[in-house]
Structure formats: structure tokens, C-alpha cells
Design a protein around this motif. Structure first.
Motif, PDB file in Angstrom:
ATOM      1  N   UNK A  65      10.851   8.908 -22.315  1.00  0.00           N
ATOM      2  CA  UNK A  65      10.536   8.045 -21.186  1.00  0.00           C
ATOM      3  C   UNK A  65       9.158   7.453 -21.457  1.00  0.00           C
ATOM      4  N   UNK A  66       9.086   6.153 -21.632  1.00  0.00           N
ATOM      5  CA  UNK A  66       7.820   5.499 -21.942  1.00  0.00           C
ATOM      6  C   UNK A  66       6.935   5.423 -20.697  1.00  0.00           C
ATOM      7  N   UNK A  67       5.688   5.779 -20.872  1.00  0.00           N
ATOM      8  CA  UNK A  67       4.696   5.694 -19.802  1.00  0.00           C
ATOM      9  C   UNK A  67       3.876   4.444 -20.042  1.00  0.00           C
ATOM     10  N   UNK A  68       4.028   3.486 -19.164  1.00  0.00           N
ATOM     11  CA  UNK A  68       3.488   2.147 -19.442  1.00  0.00           C
ATOM     12  C   UNK A  68       2.209   1.817 -18.689  1.00  0.00           C
ATOM     13  N   UNK A  69       1.882   2.589 -17.661  1.00  0.00           N
ATOM     14  CA  UNK A  69       0.639   2.332 -16.923  1.00  0.00           C
ATOM     15  C   UNK A  69      -0.009   3.650 -16.527  1.00  0.00           C
ATOM     16  N   UNK A  70      -1.327   3.650 -16.411  1.00  0.00           N
ATOM     17  CA  UNK A  70      -2.048   4.793 -15.858  1.00  0.00           C
ATOM     18  C   UNK A  70      -3.068   4.286 -14.848  1.00  0.00           C
ATOM     19  N   UNK A  71      -3.419   5.166 -13.905  1.00  0.00           N
ATOM     20  CA  UNK A  71      -4.431   4.833 -12.904  1.00  0.00           C
ATOM     21  C   UNK A  71      -5.492   5.919 -12.891  1.00  0.00           C
ATOM     22  N   UNK A  72      -6.736   5.495 -12.797  1.00  0.00           N
ATOM     23  CA  UNK A  72      -7.896   6.394 -12.788  1.00  0.00           C
ATOM     24  C   UNK A  72      -8.098   6.928 -11.365  1.00  0.00           C
ATOM     25  N   UNK A  73      -7.806   8.209 -11.164  1.00  0.00           N
ATOM     26  CA  UNK A  73      -7.820   8.780  -9.822  1.00  0.00           C
ATOM     27  C   UNK A  73      -9.242   8.967  -9.288  1.00  0.00           C
ATOM     28  N   UNK A  74     -10.187   9.371 -10.140  1.00  0.00           N
ATOM     29  CA  UNK A  74     -11.563   9.554  -9.672  1.00  0.00           C
ATOM     30  C   UNK A  74     -12.136   8.259  -9.115  1.00  0.00           C
ATOM     31  N   UNK A  75     -11.971   7.202  -9.878  1.00  0.00           N
ATOM     32  CA  UNK A  75     -12.495   5.908  -9.448  1.00  0.00           C
ATOM     33  C   UNK A  75     -11.829   5.448  -8.155  1.00  0.00           C
ATOM     34  N   UNK A  76     -10.509   5.666  -8.086  1.00  0.00           N
ATOM     35  CA  UNK A  76      -9.756   5.269  -6.887  1.00  0.00           C
ATOM     36  C   UNK A  76     -10.244   6.031  -5.655  1.00  0.00           C
ATOM     37  N   UNK A  77     -10.423   7.346  -5.798  1.00  0.00           N
ATOM     38  CA  UNK A  77     -10.827   8.150  -4.655  1.00  0.00           C
ATOM     39  C   UNK A  77     -12.203   7.749  -4.140  1.00  0.00           C
ATOM     40  N   UNK A  78     -13.120   7.514  -5.046  1.00  0.00           N
ATOM     41  CA  UNK A  78     -14.494   7.246  -4.626  1.00  0.00           C
ATOM     42  C   UNK A  78     -14.672   5.859  -4.003  1.00  0.00           C
ATOM     43  N   UNK A  79     -13.633   5.040  -4.075  1.00  0.00           N
ATOM     44  CA  UNK A  79     -13.665   3.740  -3.374  1.00  0.00           C
ATOM     45  C   UNK A  79     -12.981   3.827  -2.013  1.00  0.00           C
ATOM     46  N   UNK A  80     -12.422   5.022  -1.717  1.00  0.00           N
ATOM     47  CA  UNK A  80     -11.666   5.182  -0.482  1.00  0.00           C
ATOM     48  C   UNK A  80     -12.485   5.782   0.637  1.00  0.00           C
ATOM     49  N   UNK A  81     -11.764   6.256   1.658  1.00  0.00           N
ATOM     50  CA  UNK A  81     -12.420   6.851   2.819  1.00  0.00           C
ATOM     51  C   UNK A  81     -13.028   8.200   2.456  1.00  0.00           C
ATOM     52  N   UNK A  82     -14.195   8.449   2.975  1.00  0.00           N
ATOM     53  CA  UNK A  82     -14.875   9.701   2.691  1.00  0.00           C
ATOM     54  C   UNK A  82     -15.264  10.398   3.988  1.00  0.00           C
ATOM     55  N   UNK A  83     -15.410  11.714   3.883  1.00  0.00           N
ATOM     56  CA  UNK A  83     -15.909  12.520   4.994  1.00  0.00           C
ATOM     57  C   UNK A  83     -17.246  13.093   4.550  1.00  0.00           C
ATOM     58  N   UNK A  84     -18.266  12.904   5.345  1.00  0.00           N
ATOM     59  CA  UNK A  84     -19.607  13.358   4.982  1.00  0.00           C
ATOM     60  C   UNK A  84     -19.976  14.615   5.769  1.00  0.00           C
ATOM     61  N   UNK A  85     -20.676  15.511   5.093  1.00  0.00           N
ATOM     62  CA  UNK A  85     -21.083  16.759   5.731  1.00  0.00           C
ATOM     63  C   UNK A  85     -22.252  17.354   4.961  1.00  0.00           C
TER      64      UNK A  85
END
Length: 632
Positions: free
Chosen positions: A381-401
């Protein structure tokens, strides 16, 4: 018109009379009398197999029931996992693979009685032993105790469950012959000596009363090791044994706690055993199991094979144990259990041995064994795309504490959380995350610098954080503890301060939630974070958590097994279904893909790879599972 009305009324009452007569003929009776299980007034020996509906695609339930029947069983037993049904307070789900009613009705169609093990605690190597994770957020609630808050929620659960199954009880014409009160409570009593025995007994008695008040009017039973009956038995409830191979010991224990008479039942007769990540896959001899079953059958001992067919801990449903050597022992995704029927529903030598023994001891003719589900293999099964999860998460909603928050404080049950903290000044020393629950990959400015995990009690590592840099910990919940006294300490994420050289790193924590309750959508990632197959080999992505995406076409569907022996650690979605966790330490190296989750034509696979020590461009499936290849 009056004459017509009289005729209509007469016909109605005739129809009603016939209906009541048919119902009376179809209604059966089951009770305990004179030391025996009695079915329609005649003694019956229960020959049961445990099989959990949640661990099998609902499209396969009938096939698996036929497998049980062909082995010679007359009963199927199942736990009910509370957390699968009350997904959040007051929100109930009994659909699809959670359709308990349909499961029980199929059992009846196949001529099987049903034993219902509702809990509220189940164990079963299941996440949190079946408890909903959110119970830990209820103020003042204490699990498995005579505690008003806890008993309020157990009462709501029992009443809701009764609504689902009331017409399926034997007393109402259904196939459910017995219902269990609590589960292995004697074991818990033996481990919680800090709680007075009298309080334990009050709690157990109250669960019984909740069952009776809800309407569960079938025979009730408890289930414990014979040496634990003192703590787990309840007055007026049949004690049954777990793991007791000695018939003499069984009868002595039951007689002591059941007024000097039977019936005698081994509620958990183990033909296999549970298995953990990073530990050898256990196996039990087929001949030994056959001999024990033969002894039960010849001595009028009823039994329930735990498990007759284990199935799979799909998604995040696997639980964990613990011992002194390991703070946690996460259970495998596969719940094959070395059972007579394999994870994919295949006949095993153990199945053949039990079928042979049972056929020699019963008066009915066993039906033929159903054919297995077709199996296919996909070489690449060919894997044709990947996504960088760290970069994606750090552009999303965050909870600060000021301090790291637990999964529960973040109102997240399962999956992952990224914990991030910015340092304005350089710092070096020993990073200490003793509050880790359960597994973390550590990054500095997005570059992987180490791994920590609760299994190995590896909570510390050297760290060097330069000026104006960010420390990141991607933390995974590997399954809440499902057995023993530690079940009351089941928060996930980071549960205590993070330290460097014994100094608490308070302030400026940011948390990014990654529950993975649904398959990730690469279209939701920014264009800069998604890479095509032309750039998959880039070294910049090595060590970063990635989502790999691929598609494949099929002309025929069937069961298969994805070979992950060359991968690191993560989870897989196929056509939106979470197959569960893989981890290269073994012993499990494949993930089971039910053929009913595949389709002719185009299919999609998504692999969330956490370790990512090198870039992959393809994955394959094979026809035979790998469950005993330990690499650790």
C-alpha cells in the motif's frame, strides 16, 4: 353493523388468546433449585463461552455465535462495559458494535442462553475496567465503595441497562438466564485492607439491591477465586469460582457459602491468558484444557470458558495491569487470549480438542463448524502523503496553565496531549517527569531528544534546553489500569510537577489536545505541514510524529493483518475505523483488519507514527497474524 362489531370483537379476543398461548409455549423458565440449575423444570449443565460484543464487528456476531454452538456450548457470557455506552454523563450509545440487544437476540436465534455480566466493574483487560473515565471528575466520588456519589451513578447505569434488556430476561421470555453482581469483588477486598470488611459488604449488597429494584429478577451470581469467597460472596446470591481446576475445592467452597449445596460453576475457566506489550505471549496447552473440561463435564460442574473467543481491543479500549516491577503493563490491542477461537474467528487445535470432549459428554448432536471469513493479502500500500503533527498542533487551540494539566482536567479521555513550555534562559540537567502517565516522546524545538515511559519506570533523562527554546512532551494514555487497588489512581497525562535538577518547572505551560477520536483529516492541516511522496525522504521529518496517508483499491474484500514489524509506535485508521495501537517492542506485530471494514474499490489508510525513526513509503498486509515476536 352491530352484528359486524360483535364478530370483530370475538375475532380480536380469539387472536389475543392464541397470541398468549403461543407466548406461554415459547416462554421458558430458569431457576436454581435443590442444588441444580433448572431449565423448564429439568437439571441443566451450563457449558458457556465468554465473548464480548464490543470486541467483534457486529457483522460477525452471527458467525461467532455459530462457532460457539459448533464447539458444543449452550450458553454465551458477556461483560457489559459501562464506558462504551455512557460516553459522557447522560449520553448513551447502544448502536452498531455496541448494540447489546441485537447481540443477545442473535444468541437466542442460534439457540444459546445468555449470561450477563454487567459489572458495574468488569476488569476484562478493558480500559479502566469498564468504568467511564469521567467518573474521576465527579467531586466526592470514590470508586467501588459505599459512596453516595458513586452509587448514584451505578444506579443510573443499572436502570438504563435494564431498559435495554428487560424483555430479554428469561423471566420475560428472553434468553438471559443469569446476571452477575459486581465482579471479582473478593479480590478487591483482599487488596483494600484499608477499608473495613463490613463497608465492603455494604457496598456489594447495595449493588445487588440496585439490580433487584431495577427489575433484574433472574438468578444472580458472584464470581471470585474460591479462596476469596469470604470477601466477595453475598447472602442469597450464588457464588461461582474463577480459575478453580480442582472440583473438590470448588464444591467445598460453594457449599460453605451457599447453604451446603450447589450448583457448582467455574465462571472463568481459562483456556488461555491475557497478554501485555513488551512481555512474552502466553500459551496454554490444548490437552490440559481438554482434560479439565472433561473432568467438569463428568462431575456436573458448569463452566464458562474465559475466553472462548477474545476478539480485539479496537481503538483505545485496551486496559492495563501493574506490578512491583512495572508501574503499568499495557494490554495488547489483540485480545486473541490464546482462546479456542482465534482473534479473527478461526478454529484452533484447542477448539478441536474441546469440541471432541464436549461431544462425548452431551446428548445433543453438534452442528457443523462454520467456514472461516475469507482472508486477503495486500503486498504493498503506497503512502503518498504525510502531515507534521507537531507543527499542526502548535497552530491549533491551546490550554494555558501554570502547571501541566491531566487529561481529565482537559476533559479528554483518550489519545494524546502535547505539553509545551518555553524557556527564556538556557537550562541543563536531569529532566524528571515522575508524574508521566504513560508514555512520552521528548522534543526540544521540535527535535526528538528522548523517550520516557511508565512501563520501564523511565521517568528521567538528561536534557539541554538552549536560550529561548521550547520543551515539548507528546504524552500518550496507554490504557487505564483495569485491575486491583490501583484502579482508583487512574488519571492520565502528567499528574505532578515536571522538574529539572529537582526544581519544579512551573508557569507558562501550554497543552494541545489530540484525542484521535476520529481519523485525522489531512485537509485540515495547513499546506506547509503536508508533504507529498516526492518529499517523503526528507531528513527534516525524521523523529517527528507524522500522519501517513495512503489509498488502495480492492476487487475482493476479506480479513487481513497489517504488518507493522518495521514501524515504531502509533495507531492506524482504515476507512475511518481505529484498528488500535501497535508498538514494535512486540509481541504483537500485526493489526487485525476485519473485512467488513474494507470495501470494493478505493480504501484509505492513515497511520499515526509517533517514533518515526525513519521515513516510510509503503505498508503491507499479510494473511497470518504475528502475536509472539518479542523485540524488547
Amino acid at each position: 353493523m352491530k352484528k359486524f362489531s360483535r364478530i370483530a370483537v370475538s375475532l380480536f379476543f380469539l387472536f389475543l388468546l392464541v397470541t398468549l398461548q403461543v407466548e406461554a409455549q415459547n416462554k421458558h423458565a430458569f431457576n436454581i433449585k435443590d442444588g441444580h440449575f433448572m431449565y423448564d423444570g429439568k437439571p441443566i449443565q451450563i457449558i458457556s463461552g465468554e465473548m464480548h460484543y464490543n470486541r467483534i464487528p457486529h457483522q460477525y456476531w452471527k458467525h461467532r455465535m455459530k462457532m460457539l454452538k459448533a464447539m458444543g456450548l449452550n450458553t454465551v457470557a458477556t461483560y457489559v462495559f459501562w464506558n462504551m455506552h455512557e460516553v459522557e454523563p447522560g449520553k448513551w450509545d447502544f448502536s452498531g458494535d455496541k448494540n447489546l440487544r441485537e447481540y443477545i437476540k442473535i444468541a437466542a436465534e442460534e439457540g444459546l442462553h445468555v449470561i450477563l455480566r454487567f459489572g458495574p466493574y468488569a476488569c476484562a483487560e478493558w480500559e479502566f475496567g469498564g468504568y467511564p473515565w469521567w467518573l474521576q471528575n465527579v467531586e466526592g466520588l470514590e470508586l467501588r465503595r459505599d459512596n453516595d456519589q458513586f452509587l448514584k451513578y451505578t444506579d443510573l447505569y443499572i436502570k438504563r441497562l435494564y431498559q435495554e434488556v428487560k424483555d430479554l430476561l428469561i423471566t420475560n421470555g428472553g434468553p438471559i438466564i443469569m446476571v452477575q453482581v459486581e465482579n471479582e469483588f473478593g479480590s478487591y477486598v483482599s487488596q483494600r485492607k484499608d477499608i473495613p470488611l463490613e463497608e465492603h459488604r455494604k457496598y456489594n449488597a447495595k449493588i445487588k439491591e440496585q439490580l433487584l429494584k431495577a427489575g433484574f429478577n433472574t438468578p444472580l451470581f458472584t464470581s471470585d477465586g474460591t479462596w476469596l469467597f469470604e470477601g466477595g460472596s453475598i447472602e442469597g446470591v450464588l457464588p461461582t469460582a474463577n480459575g478453580e481446576n480442582n472440583v473438590i475445592n470448588l464444591k467445598k467452597a460453594v457449599d460453605k457459602y451457599n447453604g451446603g449445596k450447589g450448583p457448582y460453576m467455574v465462571a472463568e475457566f481459562y483456556p488461555g491468558w491475557l497478554s501485555h506489550w513488551a512481555e512474552p505471549f502466553p500459551s496454554v496447552s490444548a490437552s490440559a484444557i481438554a482434560r479439565t473440561a472433561d473432568n467438569y463435564l463428568k462431575n456436573d460442574v458448569s463452566f464458562n470458558l474465559y475466553m472462548a473467543h477474545g476478539g480485539t481491543n479496537f481503538g483505545f479500549t485496551s486496559g492495563a495491569n501493574y506490578d512491583n516491577k512495572h508501574d503499568i503493563q499495557p494490554d495488547l490491542t489483540s485480545y486473541d487470549y490464546d482462546a479456542p477461537i482465534s482473534e479473527a474467528g478461526w478454529v484452533t487445535p484447542k477448539y478441536d480438542s474441546l469440541r471432541s470432549v464436549i461431544s462425548r459428554n452431551v446428548k445433543w448432536k453438534l452442528p457443523p463448524v462454520p467456514a472461516p471469513i475469507p482472508v486477503i493479502e495486500i503486498p504493498s500500500i503506497k503512502l503518498t502523503r504525510v502531515a507534521d503533527v507537531l507543527s499542526y498542533l502548535e497552530k491549533g487551540n491551546k490550554v494555558e496553565s501554570d502547571v501541566p494539566l491531566t487529561f481529565e482536567q482537559l476533559n479528554q479521555g483518550y489519545g494524546y496531549v502535547l505539553y509545551s513550555r518555553r524557556f527564556n534562559q538556557p537550562i541543563s540537567g536531569i529532566l524528571d517527569v515522575s508524574g508521566l502517565r504513560d508514555y512520552a516522546i521528548v522534543y526540544v524545538n521540535g527535535e526528538k531528544v528522548g523517550e520516557l515511559n511508565r512501563y520501564d519506570k523511565k521517568y528521567k533523562m538528561p536534557i539541554n534546553i538552549p536560550f529561548n527554546s521550547t520543551l515539548q512532551l507528546l504524552v500518550e494514555n496507554m490504557g487505564r489500569i483495569n485491575y486491583g487497588s490501583e484502579i482508583v489512581n487512574n488519571k492520565k497525562g502528567i499528574i505532578s510537577p515536571v522538574k529539572i535538577d529537582d526544581m519544579e518547572m512551573d508557569g507558562n505551560w501550554e497543552m494541545y489536545k489530540l484525542p484521535m477520536d476520529e481519523a485525522p483529516d489531512l485537509e485540515a492541516f495547513s499546506h506547509a505541514d503536508v508533504y507529498s511522496n516526492k518529499t517523503l525522504s526528507t531528513d527534516a521529518l525524521v523523529g517527528r510524529p507524522l500522519v501517513y496517508e495512503g489509498t488502495f483499491s480492492l476487487t475482493n474484500v476479506g480479513d487481513t493483518f497489517i504488518d507493522m514489524s518495521d514501524w515504531g509506535k502509533g495507531i492506524i485508521f482504515v476507512n475511518g475505523k481505529n484498528l488500535g495501537r501497535y508498538w514494535n517492542v512486540g509481541p504483537q506485530q500485526t493489526l487485525y483488519v476485519p473485512g467488513v471494514w474494507l470495501k470494493k474499490g478505493l480504501n484509505k489508510i492513515l497511520i499515526f507514527e509517533q517514533v518515526n525513526d525513519h521515513i516510510r513509503t509503503e505498508v503491507r498486509t499479510i494473511k497470518t497474524p504475528i502475536l509472539n515476536q518479542l523485540k524488547k
